[in-house]
Design a protein around this motif. Structure first.
Motif, PDB file in Angstrom:
ATOM      1  N   PRO A 233       0.770  -1.239   0.000  1.00  0.00           N
ATOM      2  CA  PRO A 233       0.000   0.000   0.000  1.00  0.00           C
ATOM      3  C   PRO A 233       0.803   1.293   0.000  1.00  0.00           C
ATOM      4  N   TRP A 234       2.055   1.277   0.448  1.00  0.00           N
ATOM      5  CA  TRP A 234       2.785   2.524   0.638  1.00  0.00           C
ATOM      6  C   TRP A 234       4.109   2.485  -0.098  1.00  0.00           C
ATOM      7  N   ILE A 235       4.643   3.679  -0.392  1.00  0.00           N
ATOM      8  CA  ILE A 235       6.044   3.805  -0.782  1.00  0.00           C
ATOM      9  C   ILE A 235       6.789   4.301   0.455  1.00  0.00           C
ATOM     10  N   VAL A 236       7.636   3.464   1.000  1.00  0.00           N
ATOM     11  CA  VAL A 236       8.437   3.834   2.163  1.00  0.00           C
ATOM     12  C   VAL A 236       9.782   4.341   1.665  1.00  0.00           C
ATOM     13  N   PRO A 237      10.174   5.568   2.032  1.00  0.00           N
ATOM     14  CA  PRO A 237      11.436   6.117   1.538  1.00  0.00           C
ATOM     15  C   PRO A 237      12.621   5.204   1.830  1.00  0.00           C
ATOM     16  N   ALA A 238      13.560   5.215   0.912  1.00  0.00           N
ATOM     17  CA  ALA A 238      14.711   4.323   1.023  1.00  0.00           C
ATOM     18  C   ALA A 238      15.477   4.534   2.320  1.00  0.00           C
ATOM     19  N   GLY A 239      15.509   5.767   2.815  1.00  0.00           N
ATOM     20  CA  GLY A 239      16.230   6.044   4.039  1.00  0.00           C
ATOM     21  C   GLY A 239      15.677   5.348   5.260  1.00  0.00           C
ATOM     22  N   SER A 240      14.428   4.891   5.181  1.00  0.00           N
ATOM     23  CA  SER A 240      13.812   4.171   6.308  1.00  0.00           C
ATOM     24  C   SER A 240      14.100   2.680   6.262  1.00  0.00           C
ATOM     25  N   LEU A 241      14.696   2.212   5.171  1.00  0.00           N
ATOM     26  CA  LEU A 241      15.050   0.798   5.018  1.00  0.00           C
ATOM     27  C   LEU A 241      16.525   0.716   4.637  1.00  0.00           C
ATOM     28  N   PRO A 242      17.415   0.793   5.597  1.00  0.00           N
ATOM     29  CA  PRO A 242      18.848   0.886   5.288  1.00  0.00           C
ATOM     30  C   PRO A 242      19.407  -0.332   4.558  1.00  0.00           C
ATOM     31  N   ASN A 243      18.753  -1.488   4.673  1.00  0.00           N
ATOM     32  CA  ASN A 243      19.277  -2.678   4.005  1.00  0.00           C
ATOM     33  C   ASN A 243      18.154  -3.439   3.299  1.00  0.00           C
ATOM     34  N   PRO A 244      17.805  -3.037   2.068  1.00  0.00           N
ATOM     35  CA  PRO A 244      16.733  -3.732   1.345  1.00  0.00           C
ATOM     36  C   PRO A 244      17.088  -5.173   0.997  1.00  0.00           C
ATOM     37  N   ASP A 245      18.351  -5.531   1.120  1.00  0.00           N
ATOM     38  CA  ASP A 245      18.777  -6.894   0.811  1.00  0.00           C
ATOM     39  C   ASP A 245      18.708  -7.806   2.028  1.00  0.00           C
ATOM     40  N   ASP A 246      17.958  -7.387   3.042  1.00  0.00           N
ATOM     41  CA  ASP A 246      17.729  -8.235   4.214  1.00  0.00           C
ATOM     42  C   ASP A 246      16.356  -7.921   4.813  1.00  0.00           C
ATOM     43  N   LEU A 247      15.313  -8.186   4.040  1.00  0.00           N
ATOM     44  CA  LEU A 247      13.931  -7.980   4.460  1.00  0.00           C
ATOM     45  C   LEU A 247      13.178  -9.304   4.336  1.00  0.00           C
ATOM     46  N   GLN A 248      12.246  -9.548   5.238  1.00  0.00           N
ATOM     47  CA  GLN A 248      11.479 -10.792   5.195  1.00  0.00           C
ATOM     48  C   GLN A 248      10.254 -10.615   4.306  1.00  0.00           C
ATOM     49  N   VAL A 249      10.107 -11.499   3.349  1.00  0.00           N
ATOM     50  CA  VAL A 249       8.991 -11.486   2.399  1.00  0.00           C
ATOM     51  C   VAL A 249       8.053 -12.631   2.770  1.00  0.00           C
ATOM     52  N   THR A 250       6.811 -12.303   3.135  1.00  0.00           N
ATOM     53  CA  THR A 250       5.892 -13.325   3.655  1.00  0.00           C
ATOM     54  C   THR A 250       4.543 -13.220   2.959  1.00  0.00           C
ATOM     55  N   LEU A 251       4.081 -14.319   2.420  1.00  0.00           N
ATOM     56  CA  LEU A 251       2.735 -14.377   1.854  1.00  0.00           C
ATOM     57  C   LEU A 251       1.940 -15.467   2.542  1.00  0.00           C
ATOM     58  N   LYS A 252       0.731 -15.086   2.992  1.00  0.00           N
ATOM     59  CA  LYS A 252      -0.200 -16.040   3.582  1.00  0.00           C
ATOM     60  C   LYS A 252      -1.374 -16.235   2.644  1.00  0.00           C
ATOM     61  N   LEU A 253      -1.784 -17.475   2.495  1.00  0.00           N
ATOM     62  CA  LEU A 253      -2.961 -17.813   1.707  1.00  0.00           C
ATOM     63  C   LEU A 253      -4.018 -18.345   2.658  1.00  0.00           C
ATOM     64  N   ASN A 254      -5.102 -17.593   2.816  1.00  0.00           N
ATOM     65  CA  ASN A 254      -6.165 -17.965   3.758  1.00  0.00           C
ATOM     66  C   ASN A 254      -5.606 -18.227   5.158  1.00  0.00           C
ATOM     67  N   GLY A 255      -4.607 -17.429   5.534  1.00  0.00           N
ATOM     68  CA  GLY A 255      -4.016 -17.530   6.862  1.00  0.00           C
ATOM     69  C   GLY A 255      -2.833 -18.461   6.975  1.00  0.00           C
TER      70      GLY A 255
END
Length: 330
Positions: A233-255
């Motif tokens: 939903p949002w564009i978070v400025p790059a300065g708020s995410l100092p390391n984009p190469d270490d973020l957790q990507v999580t998808l839930k399907l029906n929980g």
């Protein structure tokens, strides 16, 4: 005044969004992590302002946005009752394939020819060796998507009746701030305004052209149906995410958790992806660069999307998108 703080919606002091009130035009907004929003058209005295036009003057706009986020005297309003649209309307969508090591290994096994003599374990070992070689010696795999496939982060996703094997692909997306052409990996970060979430839905049945195998992949047919790319939903400025190469990507399907992987598993970093795309195309403000999807797609689980499914996709610091699948009648 700003409302009292609640559970933060995203990392950092503010983010950008495109919002609308019922039966009213969409407007560019500054959003605070506790859930208040500020219409930027009035603040900037530009009735036609959009997030994309804001990004076109990002260097000048960023310090002003930072100051506004601290200004309690602005006309803040609650997000409740507002529709959240895709945060930006890009002119170009750059998509990445085969950029997560475990995901590529899974697809290599899933798409084997029926007469392949290798066992699943042997096929996985073969794919793992290929990924190691690719990270060391090869180049990213980037192709173009259509902006018309983008939809909002909370909108229903229509599954076309012609799509046989609809699958999810949650991805980190970089949003471009200033034109980038032939930039180096070291320069790439200076061309990224921030990050958002994308779900790059794919029809696995049409990825490969069976009538002409020499052509290879058919991304037009497999990825570009209307609404097949929920964004935001949002564009978070790059300065708020100092390391984009270490973020957790999580998808839930029906929980149920289906994807749950760090961007550390990417074969090519965000900066390398942006730099590579810029060697062949001029990236423009507001363009989005999708960086690939981690392991855990429907083909891996043997369970593809169906009518009524609820997808919840989240990435560290970027919030959560929720989209429900609705089958199109033939």
């Amino acid at each position: 005044m700003k409302p009292a703080a609640t559970t933060p919606l995203f990392a950092g002091p503010f983010a950008l969004a495109t919002l609308s009130e019922p039966a009213s035009p969409a407007f560019p907004a500054l959003v605070l992590p506790q859930g208040s929003a500020l219409d930027l058209r009035a603040v900037f005295a530009e009735p036609t302002l959009t997030i994309r036009s804001l990004l076109e003057s990002w260097a000048a706009a960023l310090p002003r946005l930072q100051a506004l986020a601290e200004d309690g005297d602005q006309a803040w309003q609650t997000l409740e009752g507002l529709r959240v649209h895709p945060p930006v309307e890009p002119r170009q969508v750059f998509q990445s394939g085969a950029n997560y090591r475990q995901h590529v290994i899974d697809l290599h096994v899933a798409h084997r020819a029926p007469d392949d003599a290798l066992s699943p374990e042997e096929a996985r070992a073969e794919a793992a060796a290929l990924m190691d070689q690719r990270a060391a010696n090869d180049l990213p795999y980037v192709f173009l998507g259509l902006p018309s496939s983008i939809t909002g982060p909370f909108d229903d996703v229509t599954l076309p009746y012609s799509v046989e094997k609809p699958d999810w692909e949650l991805e980190l997306a970089a949003v471009i701030s200033r034109p980038a052409y032939r930039v180096t990996i070291e320069e790439a970060a200076d061309h990224i305004a921030g990050y958002t979430i994308a779900n790059d839905l794919t029809d696995r049945a049409t990825v490969f052209r069976r009538d002409m195998p020499q052509i290879g992949t058919d991304w037009l047919a497999s990825k570009n149906a209307p609404g097949f790319t929920p964004l935001g939903p949002w564009i978070v400025p790059a300065g708020s995410l100092p390391n984009p190469d270490d973020l957790q990507v999580t998808l839930k399907l029906n929980g149920d958790v289906m994807q749950d992987e760090s961007t550390k598993d990417m074969i090519f970093s965000v900066a390398r992806m942006v730099s590579y795309a810029s060697q062949y195309a001029r990236l423009l403000p507001g363009d989005v660069v999708l960086t690939g999807s981690p392991a855990g797609n429907g083909m891996h689980w043997g369970r593809l999307l169906r009518d009524g499914d609820l997808m919840e996709g989240s990435i560290t610091g970027l919030g959560t998108q929720r989209t429900r699948c609705v089958a199109e009648s033939s």
